[in-house]
Design a protein around this motif. Structure first.
Motif, PDB file in Angstrom:
ATOM      1  N   ILE A 141       0.072 -60.925  37.561  1.00  0.00           N
ATOM      2  CA  ILE A 141      -0.910 -60.180  38.364  1.00  0.00           C
ATOM      3  C   ILE A 141      -0.998 -58.738  37.875  1.00  0.00           C
ATOM      4  O   ILE A 141      -2.099 -58.198  37.701  1.00  0.00           O
ATOM      5  N   ARG A 142       0.145 -58.105  37.638  1.00  0.00           N
ATOM      6  CA  ARG A 142       0.142 -56.721  37.130  1.00  0.00           C
ATOM      7  C   ARG A 142      -0.557 -56.633  35.781  1.00  0.00           C
ATOM      8  O   ARG A 142      -1.313 -55.699  35.511  1.00  0.00           O
ATOM      9  N   GLN A 143      -0.331 -57.627  34.931  1.00  0.00           N
ATOM     10  CA  GLN A 143      -0.951 -57.657  33.614  1.00  0.00           C
ATOM     11  C   GLN A 143      -2.478 -57.741  33.754  1.00  0.00           C
ATOM     12  O   GLN A 143      -3.212 -57.027  33.062  1.00  0.00           O
ATOM     13  N   MET A 144      -2.962 -58.574  34.658  1.00  0.00           N
ATOM     14  CA  MET A 144      -4.409 -58.699  34.862  1.00  0.00           C
ATOM     15  C   MET A 144      -4.991 -57.412  35.437  1.00  0.00           C
ATOM     16  O   MET A 144      -6.024 -56.913  34.965  1.00  0.00           O
ATOM     17  N   GLU A 145      -4.345 -56.867  36.437  1.00  0.00           N
ATOM     18  CA  GLU A 145      -4.852 -55.648  37.083  1.00  0.00           C
ATOM     19  C   GLU A 145      -4.880 -54.472  36.113  1.00  0.00           C
ATOM     20  O   GLU A 145      -5.773 -53.622  36.185  1.00  0.00           O
ATOM     21  N   ALA A 146      -3.943 -54.443  35.177  1.00  0.00           N
ATOM     22  CA  ALA A 146      -3.871 -53.336  34.218  1.00  0.00           C
ATOM     23  C   ALA A 146      -5.101 -53.267  33.310  1.00  0.00           C
ATOM     24  O   ALA A 146      -5.421 -52.197  32.793  1.00  0.00           O
ATOM     25  N   VAL A 147      -5.798 -54.391  33.147  1.00  0.00           N
ATOM     26  CA  VAL A 147      -6.994 -54.385  32.295  1.00  0.00           C
ATOM     27  C   VAL A 147      -8.280 -54.442  33.120  1.00  0.00           C
ATOM     28  O   VAL A 147      -9.372 -54.650  32.582  1.00  0.00           O
ATOM     29  N   GLY A 148      -8.173 -54.273  34.428  1.00  0.00           N
ATOM     30  CA  GLY A 148      -9.363 -54.192  35.275  1.00  0.00           C
ATOM     31  C   GLY A 148      -9.814 -55.483  35.915  1.00  0.00           C
ATOM     32  O   GLY A 148     -10.912 -55.554  36.472  1.00  0.00           O
ATOM     33  N   ILE A 149      -8.991 -56.509  35.862  1.00  0.00           N
ATOM     34  CA  ILE A 149      -9.306 -57.759  36.564  1.00  0.00           C
ATOM     35  C   ILE A 149      -8.958 -57.551  38.030  1.00  0.00           C
ATOM     36  O   ILE A 149      -7.878 -57.061  38.357  1.00  0.00           O
ATOM     37  N   ARG A 150      -9.900 -57.894  38.917  1.00  0.00           N
ATOM     38  CA  ARG A 150      -9.646 -57.751  40.354  1.00  0.00           C
ATOM     39  C   ARG A 150      -8.866 -58.952  40.863  1.00  0.00           C
ATOM     40  O   ARG A 150      -9.247 -60.093  40.624  1.00  0.00           O
ATOM     41  N   THR A 151      -7.777 -58.679  41.562  1.00  0.00           N
ATOM     42  CA  THR A 151      -7.063 -59.727  42.272  1.00  0.00           C
ATOM     43  C   THR A 151      -7.343 -59.514  43.744  1.00  0.00           C
ATOM     44  O   THR A 151      -7.280 -58.393  44.241  1.00  0.00           O
ATOM     45  N   SER A 152      -7.688 -60.599  44.413  1.00  0.00           N
ATOM     46  CA  SER A 152      -8.140 -60.461  45.787  1.00  0.00           C
ATOM     47  C   SER A 152      -7.893 -61.762  46.535  1.00  0.00           C
ATOM     48  O   SER A 152      -7.061 -62.573  46.133  1.00  0.00           O
ATOM     49  N   SER A 153      -8.659 -61.961  47.604  1.00  0.00           N
ATOM     50  CA  SER A 153      -8.540 -63.151  48.441  1.00  0.00           C
ATOM     51  C   SER A 153      -9.923 -63.733  48.674  1.00  0.00           C
ATOM     52  O   SER A 153     -10.940 -63.074  48.451  1.00  0.00           O
ATOM     53  N   ILE A 154      -9.948 -64.952  49.165  1.00  0.00           N
ATOM     54  CA  ILE A 154     -11.217 -65.578  49.517  1.00  0.00           C
ATOM     55  C   ILE A 154     -11.945 -64.729  50.550  1.00  0.00           C
ATOM     56  O   ILE A 154     -13.146 -64.478  50.425  1.00  0.00           O
ATOM     57  N   ALA A 155     -11.233 -64.275  51.567  1.00  0.00           N
ATOM     58  CA  ALA A 155     -11.864 -63.490  52.642  1.00  0.00           C
ATOM     59  C   ALA A 155     -12.500 -62.218  52.094  1.00  0.00           C
ATOM     60  O   ALA A 155     -13.649 -61.904  52.422  1.00  0.00           O
ATOM     61  N   SER A 156     -11.795 -61.486  51.257  1.00  0.00           N
ATOM     62  CA  SER A 156     -12.340 -60.250  50.696  1.00  0.00           C
ATOM     63  C   SER A 156     -13.525 -60.528  49.781  1.00  0.00           C
ATOM     64  O   SER A 156     -14.541 -59.839  49.834  1.00  0.00           O
TER      65      SER A 156
END
Length: 181
Positions: A141-156
Motif C-alpha cells: 500500500i505504501r509503495q502504491m501511495e508513493a507513486v500517486g495511486i489512491r487507496t480507498s474504500s468502496i464507500a469513499s
C-alpha cells in the motif's frame, strides 16, 4: 468533466477473485471480500461503469470466478491471463482504473503500478483486497501511495461519484452501502 464522462472513462477490475484463491487472504476474511466485491459490482453497474474480471490459471484452466460475481453478472468480462499483472487484460478503453482483488502484494500491486506508469488514474479499493500478511500488505500500500495511486474504500469511491441524491444510481449506491454495514 461530467459524472457521465468520468463513468465512460472508468473501468472496474476484479483481480483473481476466484473460487479457492480468496483463502490466501490473511488480512480480510474471504466472506468480507465476497460481500464487498458483490457490492462494488452493484455500485459499478449503477454508475454504468465497465467491469472486467481478470483471472489466472490454477491448473489446466482458471478456477471459476467467485459465485457472488458470477451470480450478480454472468456476462462480466472475463479476462484470463498468464502474467502477475492484470494490466494487459483490461480490454476496455479507459483513463481510470478501479481495482480490487487478491493478493494485494502481487497482482493488485503490479497491476496498479503498471497502470500508473501507463498514465492511468488508479484507485485501489482496500475493502475488496486481501493480502498475505498485514505487514507485507501495508508495504505494498505504501509503495502504491508513493507513486500517486489512491487507496480507498468502496464507500469513499462511490460517494465521491454521487451527484443528485434523488438520482436512481444514488439510491442503489446508498442501499448497497447500507447492506455492507
Amino acid at each position: 468533466m461530467t459524472a457521465t464522462d468520468a463513468n465512460a472513462k472508468s473501468v472496474v477490475m476484479f483481480i483473481d477473485l476466484q473460487e479457492g484463491l480468496l483463502e490466501a487472504s490473511r488480512t480480510l476474511a474471504s466472506s468480507d471480500i465476497r460481500r464487498n466485491a458483490a457490492a462494488l459490482l452493484s455500485i459499478a453497474r449503477a454508475f454504468g461503469l465497465a467491469c472486467v474480471a481478470s483471472v489466472i490459471p490454477t491448473g489446466p484452466v482458471p478456477a471459476p470466478l467467485i459465485v457472488e460475481l458470477n451470480r450478480a453478472d454472468p456476462a462480466i468480462g472475463l479476462r484470463p491471463r498468464r502474467m502477475i499483472s492484470a494490466f494487459g487484460s483490461i480490454g476496455e478503453p479507459c483513463e481510470h482504473l478501479v481495482i480490487g482483488g487478491v493478493v494485494t502484494e502481487a497482482a493488485v500491486l503490479h497491476t496498479a503500478m503498471d497502470a500508473k506508469r501507463a498514465g492511468y488514474d488508479v484507485d485501489v479499493l482496500l475493502d475488496v483486497c486481501g493480502g498475505l500478511s498485514t505487514r507485507t500488505e501495508n508495504a505494498a500500500i505504501r509503495q502504491m501511495e508513493a507513486v500517486g495511486i489512491r487507496t480507498s474504500s468502496i464507500a469513499s469511491f462511490a460517494t465521491g461519484r454521487l451527484g443528485d441524491m434523488a438520482d436512481p444510481s444514488a439510491m442503489v449506491v446508498m442501499r448497497t452501502l447500507s447492506q455492507m454495514l
